[in-house]
Design an enzyme around this catalytic site. Structure first.
Site, PDB file in Angstrom:
ATOM      1  N   ASP A   1      -1.640  -3.844   6.304  1.00 29.76           N
ATOM      2  CA  ASP A   1      -1.898  -3.655   7.723  1.00 29.76           C
ATOM      3  C   ASP A   1      -3.381  -3.516   8.051  1.00 29.76           C
ATOM      4  O   ASP A   1      -3.768  -3.544   9.213  1.00 29.76           O
ATOM      5  CB  ASP A   1      -1.154  -2.422   8.252  1.00 29.76           C
ATOM      6  CG  ASP A   1      -1.554  -1.146   7.519  1.00 29.76           C
ATOM      7  OD1 ASP A   1      -2.383  -1.236   6.586  1.00 29.76           O
ATOM      8  OD2 ASP A   1      -1.037  -0.069   7.869  1.00 29.76           O
TER       9      ASP A   1
ATOM     10  N   THR B   1       0.255   3.949   2.087  1.00 26.72           N
ATOM     11  CA  THR B   1       0.351   4.391   3.471  1.00 26.72           C
ATOM     12  C   THR B   1       1.134   3.388   4.302  1.00 26.72           C
ATOM     13  O   THR B   1       0.849   2.198   4.292  1.00 26.72           O
ATOM     14  CB  THR B   1      -1.052   4.583   4.068  1.00 26.72           C
ATOM     15  OG1 THR B   1      -1.789   5.471   3.243  1.00 26.72           O
ATOM     16  CG2 THR B   1      -0.966   5.149   5.470  1.00 26.72           C
TER      17      THR B   1
ATOM     18  N   ASP C   1       0.856  -1.184   0.000  1.00 26.05           N
ATOM     19  CA  ASP C   1       0.000   0.000   0.000  1.00 26.05           C
ATOM     20  C   ASP C   1       0.894   1.237   0.000  1.00 26.05           C
ATOM     21  O   ASP C   1       2.102   1.152   0.221  1.00 26.05           O
ATOM     22  CB  ASP C   1      -0.906  -0.015   1.232  1.00 26.05           C
ATOM     23  CG  ASP C   1      -2.090   0.934   1.094  1.00 26.05           C
ATOM     24  OD1 ASP C   1      -2.140   1.655   0.088  1.00 26.05           O
ATOM     25  OD2 ASP C   1      -2.941   0.946   1.988  1.00 26.05           O
TER      26      ASP C   1
END
Length: 873
Positions: A624, A390, A388
């Site tokens: 996550d 982030t 990702d």
């Protein structure tokens, strides 16, 4: 009661440790977010907090405290109380207050606590058993017993190697187990529970029956229960049903352990714990199903299976031939045992396991918790790594850069709306933290309807009784038909900013979204903070031949701009995931064209992983969030951040305890080191297995005396296998991990094994020609066997460095020292006899044989691969 109430998310944060002590939760504060809990009359004052005593040790069979069982043994000698047989009377207001300390203690004493009898880690007893009671250890003991009966006790020294190998394996695994057990505490799942009117964060194994849990987006449901009240709760039950579409839950619905929350917040009552939960029963039914093994383990397993089947008939036939060659039973037994022991790769399984165990320990020291050992190989072989934006490219922190109003909107009014939207929800993500910091969290307006954010919708909204309905989220999902407005906002996205749109709707419904006209009010421009080490990290993966793929729920233009700034190769090739084909075969054909994927939905991440796997790639997935779970679960190596959701950590093979993507560099290096070491060790052991099998068959046919005793074979094993394999396993050397483990190993083993067989046949011919004595014959066979073994060691040590040079020279020194100082012990002729001059030309001949056979093996392998490619095309 003050009008401005602190939100439930703030309470949860405090319970998780942001503050020193969780505050009291009032009736008004609880029903503010969960109106279903409202009653005609509020409960009285909250009881004072009483510390929870440590739970007593539970019996794995009866699930009750050991000391409690002993205490009640005389009173109830014949009664066995099951968890499901115990019933309790619940107070009318327990849903508001939770259980009392007395009720909690009673349930712990009755064994109604959320502890499963199935253990994830091996116990000390299991570790000792796995390294001692094995097929090959038992066979070695039986062979040692046979030699003991012959009275030739010094030929039993090979048992010392078996004992040492087992002790080393036990010691190493126990050492790593202690480290892993300590680290597992860090990633232990926790949950928020309401007890005596206070929200507390506790480990999931301390949940008791009838506990009241507060669950939120990203949490995994860890027990079976009933929904008391919710705020837009959506549950993904794919781990139980296989269906990835979120299920909307209402009051009174059942919640099953193993599912996870994709949107909303809720309060649930625990109805089943431990082994009674649905997920635990599924695991119990499927616990005989093995995990898929790695390529190395599959290959080694095939070799051992064939070897285990062949070793008994070959051993019997070899004994017959040895007895014919020399009617002395004792001599025939020793020579037969020597041939059989040579075929046993007893150290291969051990040192392969030790390599993995040491790797797990070294990864743990680098703050990476390995939850499935086989994933280490996949980690070393990945060539596509999905991640990702982030937390990997960016730090995960956001800040509001500016507000861009549409038309003549009042900035103060915009901030007021945003503040009340913040106060209407309990989101706890980076975007919400930035919004809270910029606009605050206001709760002055009465909320009549809410739509929580989900990864499918890409927006959230609330309807206020006197102020109207407002939405905030991705512009293209809120105003898909307003191309003029979207074009105006695209300039911010193209510069790497994240853009949220605040819009007004005529009304909203939780189950169907907004209705009527949706009018844009303002754009909120947020900026990401790129990690300082991101460029260096992505350069490492590019040099290692790993293709980075960025899968993000954000605007693809924004993600592409950020990725280019961070140095991701090919980041200029981006696409909106909604434009990609849904058909798996078509997706696999086009997916390699792009590096950045925006507006990706959770099920699409899973489809992308499968598409790359269909294209023959080994895929790693770093995530996550709850939206990464499906992809992490299906990836060849799933990696989760410790700071992420419990669901992601449960699904992952490896958990990064420091939640730092840059540590992936060291972890991948470690994986490559492990695989490289195992390939080296396997080459040494399989060479011995192959040439021992060849020689056994040859001497069965020619009915001559087998060339070595067990003692002489032990010298070859120490110099050419045992010592170098152990030392090379400890080396921290990063190699190239490619597919085709067995092919690589056999390219080294086959020439050496054939050279060994040919060399022994040459000695047989010379023995027949010159009529050598038994000790001279043994001298030549042992020396040539040692030369071949040293050549294999040199090959696996190439290219030489200081450490490997020491390993090679140590092996040579031990072999020469044995010939110089212990000829009588090994039943061979001293080196300074006239016949010793023949060692030099024979050694040169062996070297030439190994070299030529290696060239021939490579040529045959190359032609086979070309033929295979032709057949496939």
């Amino acid at each position: 009661m003050p009008r401005k109430l602190k939100t439930l998310s703030h309470k949860i944060k405090k319970a998780e440790g942001s503050y020193s002590r969780p505050p009291h939760l009032t009736y008004a504060q609880l029903i503010h977010f969960f109106p279903d809990l409202r009653r005609e009359q509020a409960p009285g004052g909250m009881p004072a907090e009483e510390p929870l005593k440590k739970a007593p040790k539970l019996s794995a069979v009866k699930r009750r405290p050991v000391h409690a069982r002993r205490r009640k043994k005389k009173e109830q000698p014949a009664e066995i109380v099951r968890k499901t047989d115990v019933s309790y009377d619940l107070s009318e207001d327990y849903e508001l207050n939770g259980l009392s300390q007395a009720e909690i203690r009673q349930r712990i004493e009755d064994g109604q606590i959320n502890i499963s009898s199935r253990k994830g880690q091996k116990t000390v007893k299991q570790i000792v058993r796995s390294h001692t009671i094995t097929y090959f250890n038992i066979m070695n003991l039986l062979l040692g017993l046979l030699i003991f009966l012959t009275g030739q006790y010094k030929n039993m020294l090979f048992l010392g190697t078996i004992i040492c190998n087992s002790l080393i394996g036990i010691a190493q695994e126990l050492k790593v187990k202690q480290l892993i057990d300590r680290l597992s505490v860090i990633t232990a799942s926790r949950t928020d529970v309401l007890r005596e009117g206070k929200i507390k964060s506790i480990p999931v194994n301390e949940i008791v029956l009838h506990d009241v849990l507060i669950i939120k987006s990203g949490d995994q449901i860890v027990t079976d229960g009933r929904l008391i009240s919710s705020q837009g709760l959506e549950v993904n039950e794919s781990m139980l049903t296989g269906e990835s579409k979120p299920v909307h839950k209402k009051k009174g619905d059942k919640l099953l352990s193993g599912s996870f929350i994709t949107a909303g917040t809720a309060v649930m009552s625990v109805e089943k714990v431990g082994d009674d939960c649905y997920a635990a029963q599924l695991v119990s039914q499927a616990q005989n199903k093995k995990h898929a093994s790695s390529e190395m383990q599959r290959s080694i397993g095939k070799i051992i299976k064939v070897d285990s089947i062949a070793i008994i008939p070959i051993g019997l036939l070899l004994f017959r031939s040895q007895y014919i060659a020399n009617p002395d039973i004792a001599g025939a037994v020793v020579r037969t045992v020597s041939g059989v022991i040579g075929m046993i790769p007893e150290g291969l399984v051990l040192l392969t396991s030790v390599s993995f165990i040491l790797g797990v320990g070294r990864l743990a020291q680098k703050r990476a918790l390995v939850q499935e050992m086989e994933s280490i190989e996949a980690l070393a072989r990945i060539n596509v790594l999905c991640t990702d934006k982030t937390g990997t490219i960016t730090s995960g922190k956001l800040e509001v850069s500016r507000i861009v109003p549409f038309g003549r909107q009042d900035p103060a009014r915009i901030k007021e709306i945003l503040g009340h939207l913040n106060g209407a929800f309990t989101d706890t993500n980076a975007t919400q933290e930035a919004m809270d910091k910029a606009f605050g969290s206001l709760e002055d307006w009465d909320v009549s309807e809410r739509i929580p954010f989900s990864s499918d919708r890409k927006y959230k909204g609330a309807s206020f009784l006197q102020e109207g309905a407002y939405l905030i989220g991705a512009p293209e999902f809120l105003i898909p038909g307003r191309k003029d407005a979207l074009k105006a906002l695209s300039k911010w996205s193209s510069q790497g900013y994240r853009v949220l749109l605040l819009a007004k709707a005529e009304g909203i419904r939780e189950d169907s979204g907004p209705y009527g006209t949706v009018s844009p009010i303002a754009a909120i421009i947020l900026s990401d903070i790129i990690k300082p080490d991101a460029r260096k990290t992505f350069r490492f993966f590019a040099d290692a031949g790993v293709h980075i793929k960025v899968l993000s729920g954000d605007n693809p233009v924004t993600v592409s701009a950020v990725a280019q700034k961070a140095g991701v190769e090919g980041a200029e090739h981006y696409i909106d995931a909604s434009e990609l084909p849904a058909d798996p075969e078509e997706l696999a054909r086009v997916i390699d064209k792009y590096t950045v994927f925006g507006r990706v939905k959770p099920e699409q991440k899973q489809a992308f992983v499968k598409a790359w796997q269909a294209n023959g790639q080994t895929v790693g997935m770093v995530g996550d969030g709850v939206n990464d779970v499906l992809a992490i679960k299906d990836a060849d190596c799933g990696i989760a951040m410790a700071s992420g959701s419990d669901a992601a950590k449960q699904a992952a093979h490896i958990v990064l305890l420091d939640s730092d993507f840059s540590s992936m560099k060291d972890i991948v290096r470690e994986g490559k080191t492990i695989i490289s070491n195992i390939e080296r060790v396997s080459s040494l052991y399989l060479t011995k297995t192959i040439y021992s099998a060849l020689l056994s068959v040859i001497f069965i046919l020619i009915r001559n005396t087998y060339p070595w005793t067990t003692l002489q074979l032990g010298l070859i094993n120490v110099c050419g296998i045992g010592l170098p394999s152990f030392l090379l396993t400890l080396e921290h050397n990063e190699g190239t991990a490619e597919e085709g483990f067995l092919k690589h190993v056999l390219q080294i083993c086959t020439p050496a094994a054939l050279a060994m067989a040919i060399s022994i046949l040459i000695v047989q011919a010379l023995n027949a020609l010159f009529g050598w004595s038994a000790d001279l014959y043994s001298s030549f066979t042992l020396m040539l066997g040692g030369v071949v073994s040293i050549l294999v060691v040199a090959q696996v040590c190439w290219p030489l460095n200081t450490y490997r040079r020491i390993v090679l020279m140590t092996s040579i020194f031990i072999l020469i020292a044995a010939f110089l100082f212990l000829p009588g012990f090994y039943d061979i002729r001293p080196l300074w006899t006239p016949w010793s001059l023949l060692f030099l030309p024979l050694s040169v001949l062996v070297m030439w044989l190994v070299s030529e056979l290696a060239k021939l093996t490579n040529k045959v392998t190359f032609r086979y691969l070309r033929w295979k490619e032709t057949q496939n095309t």
